[in-house]
Design an enzyme around this catalytic site. Structure first.
Site: not given
Length: 707
Positions: A498, A581, A397
């Protein structure tokens, strides 16, 4: 030594500081989260630390009632005393002041742990204390200043000093003394010019956040105190703080409460001399000034007010290290150091080499495998080094935010209406943050070009031009100095996970790949989240380490026909902030057990840092196999296969169970067209008739048998 033993030791040094004085206009509570106000008198409280060492004759004023030989020092934050300092001394607060004067009628008292009396709160033995000095800590204030200045120009990531419970706009919360103590909102406007100047000037904010006060108490009250030893902690080390949150509300209930956490980061990065520590610990207003100890009972430093992000309200607790305090207070003697590193150990830690004395902890070693990733749209995230060739694992992402309902990587992830209903006003937020593009490009001598002969088309079925649509740069934090290098995207998963892979353009010889553990971690085991959360490229921070436990392991099957289950998601209690992340979840052995992916937030937009989701390394095993030699891209094909069970887990939806068989139909009633009430009445009538007939038949049988 266990935490109960550390807490027992800390109780010998933790005190509560109470300051009170006349305040007819109610102006002394400015920017304080709580206070006690009654009959024109304001009372504030904070925590403090007994410093059992001589402070020299230079610190004692000629009018002092105490001499160094018959007194001990108490260290506390200056913010609790500054409102009661005379106006001339308060205006020159940026300078070191010997014996600043208090306003007439103001007094300072100390409550010590060994003198607590159960029962009547009014009978608590408060000890009078004398203000000796207000001291600025230049090293620590410069660190806070640099953090605040680094966020200037970015409203989303800007910082200020103070508790979230203190309203900086409409006034603080305070306690009124009536038949019942209650928290109300102050109606006084914020018009103190000095406070407004401090809230907008990074230099003054840094000084105000780190300024300490030195108080003197008679030594006869400090009896049989154990020896205070100092400790220099590392990221991930446990810590214990003992203080008095909301102490003046009820000392009997709040005096010397305990809070446990860990060292998240230190500033400046990679330096032996720490000027500021960032603690992953939950504290409340009134705990500023608390002593902070390591899990080996070594004194770490003094807790101060937190850094608070203006938009999100996220608080980062700050600790002023003891070495910075002693450096600023020339009159203090340096006690023994329980554990101290040398510069050679620091250098080995940064280069990823093992220390000859074993000082590099498993968590510190794992931190060397985490890097910072930036893109040309201003976003940043974290990444994990997988091998010596410069293969980096991160989240997809960051590179393709539109796949997750975002326009840019730092926007929120939008769910469908079905998902939002399932989550009950909680939905996923991928933790990417906005940053700035850097032009720094430091290349050490011992670097080499990475082997980029790997075909992007072989990995993804698309040309490299379609993959490398962003300018990606990676900062290798373990290098000294830090090194920036370009990277290209070589793989991005189109499956349910992801994940993406980057290849460094330049791979130094000193790369420190992470050690991976693909086994399922047991719930309740320690988990460290390592990444560049909250602090972006301009803040010059190494990766932070936040401590928690594995809260839950969600398992699923690899297909609807398969019965074999595998870990699909990890939930941890460690704090995950924007920018984390692509970071790593590591166990206490320093092995990676998961990839940080997202956390949750309320429907109103408030992020829940301690509710987060990571991809277990067991689900990433195809990537780990490919990373060994990067010659067989067929390993990655497993990640591209559709998996409805895995997709439902990451959509936070219930599992897909087979449809139940239809329930058997009851015999149709003769009058199906009648209303429900009449059908039910007919059913009761038929039932009663059946019961009567059965009863009559039974009665005849019984009668004949008796005869």
């Amino acid at each position: 030594m266990g935490l109960p033993e550390v807490a027992d030791l800390a109780s010998n040094f933790a005190v509560m500081v109470r300051v009170q004085g006349p305040d007819p206009k109610g102006l002394k509570m400015r920017n304080h989260a709580f206070h006690h106000y009654n009959s024109g008198k304001t009372m504030l409280s904070a925590s403090g630390t007994i410093y059992p060492a001589s402070y020299g004759t230079a610190a004692v004023d000629s009018d002092s009632k105490l001499t160094p030989s018959e007194s001990f020092l108490v260290l506390t934050v200056a913010s609790v005393i500054e409102p009661f300092v005379s106006q001339p001394d308060r205006e020159s607060m940026s300078k070191v002041q010997d014996k600043p004067r208090l306003i007439p009628g103001a007094q300072i008292d100390i409550l010590m742990g060994k003198s607590m009396i159960d029962g009547d709160v009014d009978a608590l033995p408060w000890l009078p204390a004398e203000l000796i000095k207000m001291v600025n800590i230049p090293q620590s204030s410069a660190a806070v200043q640099s953090l605040i200045e680094a966020s200037c120009g970015s409203l989303e990531n800007s910082w200020e000093v103070g508790w979230s419970l203190a309203s900086h706009s409409s006034g603080p919360q305070h306690l009124t003394d009536g038949s019942r103590a209650q928290v109300i909102q102050s109606s006084f406007p914020n018009r103190w010019p000095l406070v407004r100047m401090e809230s907008s000037n990074p230099i003054l904010m840094g000084q105000s956040a780190t300024r300490v006060a030195l108080l003197a108490i008679p030594s006869k009250y400090v009896l049989d105190s154990p020896k205070l030893q100092m400790s220099i902690p590392k990221r991930g080390d446990l810590l214990l703080a003992m203080g008095s949150p909301f102490g003046i509300l009820s000392p009997l209930h709040f005096f010397n409460n305990i809070s446990v956490g860990s060292i998240g980061n230190s500033y400046p990065p990679g330096s032996f001399t720490r000027s500021l520590l960032m603690a992953d610990i939950r504290c409340l207003p009134g705990m500023e000034g608390s002593p902070v100890f390591s899990d080996q009972s070594g004194f770490i430093g003094l807790l101060t007010r937190p850094l608070r992000q203006k938009i999100s309200g996220t608080e980062i607790q700050m600790v002023i290290p003891w070495e910075a305090i002693i450096s600023a207070c020339n009159d203090l003697e340096e006690p023994d150091v329980a554990h101290k590193e040398n510069n050679n150990d620091i250098g080995k830690m940064n280069s990823g080499e093992e220390s000859s004395k074993g000082l590099v902890s498993p968590v510190e070693k794992a931190i060397n495998s985490i890097c910072l990733i930036t893109t040309d749209d201003g976003s940043w995230a974290s990444g994990v080094l997988l091998n010596k060739q410069g293969l980096v694992l991160t989240n997809a992402h960051l590179l393709e935010p539109w796949r997750f309902g975002k326009t840019v990587a730092n926007s929120d992830r939008n769910e469908t209406g079905q998902e939002a209903a399932t989550l009950a006003n909680i939905h996923l937020k991928h933790e990417t943050c906005s940053g700035i593009e850097l032009s720094q490009n430091l290349h050490p001598k011992n670097v080499k070009a990475a082997d980029n002969s790997m075909s992007c088309y072989a990995l993804t079925g698309r040309s490299s031009s379609s993959l490398n649509h962003k300018n990606i740069r990676v900062r290798l934090d373990f290098m000294d100095p830090w090194m920036w290098t370009d990277a290209k995207m070589v793989y991005i998963s189109k499956g349910p996970l992801d994940v993406a892979l980057l290849q460094l353009e330049v791979a130094p010889d000193q790369l420190c790949p992470i050690v991976v553990d693909v086994h399922c971690p047991p719930p309740g085991s320690k988990a460290f989240v390592i990444g560049h959360g909250l602090f972006g490229p301009r803040c010059d921070f190494l990766p932070s380490a936040c401590l928690g436990v594995i809260a839950k392991v969600i398992e699923t099957t690899r297909s609807s026909q398969s019965v074999e289950r595998f870990p699909a998601m990890l939930e941890t209690t460690a704090a995950v902030h924007p920018g984390s992340s692509g970071g790593a979840v590591v166990n206490s052995d320093g092995c990676m057990i998961g990839l940080v992916t997202s956390n949750a937030k309320h429907g109103g937009g408030t992020v829940i840092p301690h509710l987060n989701f990571s991809i277990p390394c067991a689900a990433l095993e195809p990537i780990m196999k490919f990373a060994k030699d990067m010659k067989d891209p067929s390993f990655l094909e497993e990640l591209e296969k559709p998996n409805e069970n895995l997709s439902s887990v990451w959509a936070l939806m219930p599992p897909l169970y087979p449809k139940p068989a239809p329930s058997p139909q009851l015999p149709a009633d003769g009058d199906n067209k009648g209303p429900k009430g009449s059908r039910f009445a007919k059913f009761l009538a038929d039932r009663n008739a059946l019961l009567k007939s059965s009863s009559a038949a039974t009665g005849k049988d019984h009668l004949s048998s008796k005869l």
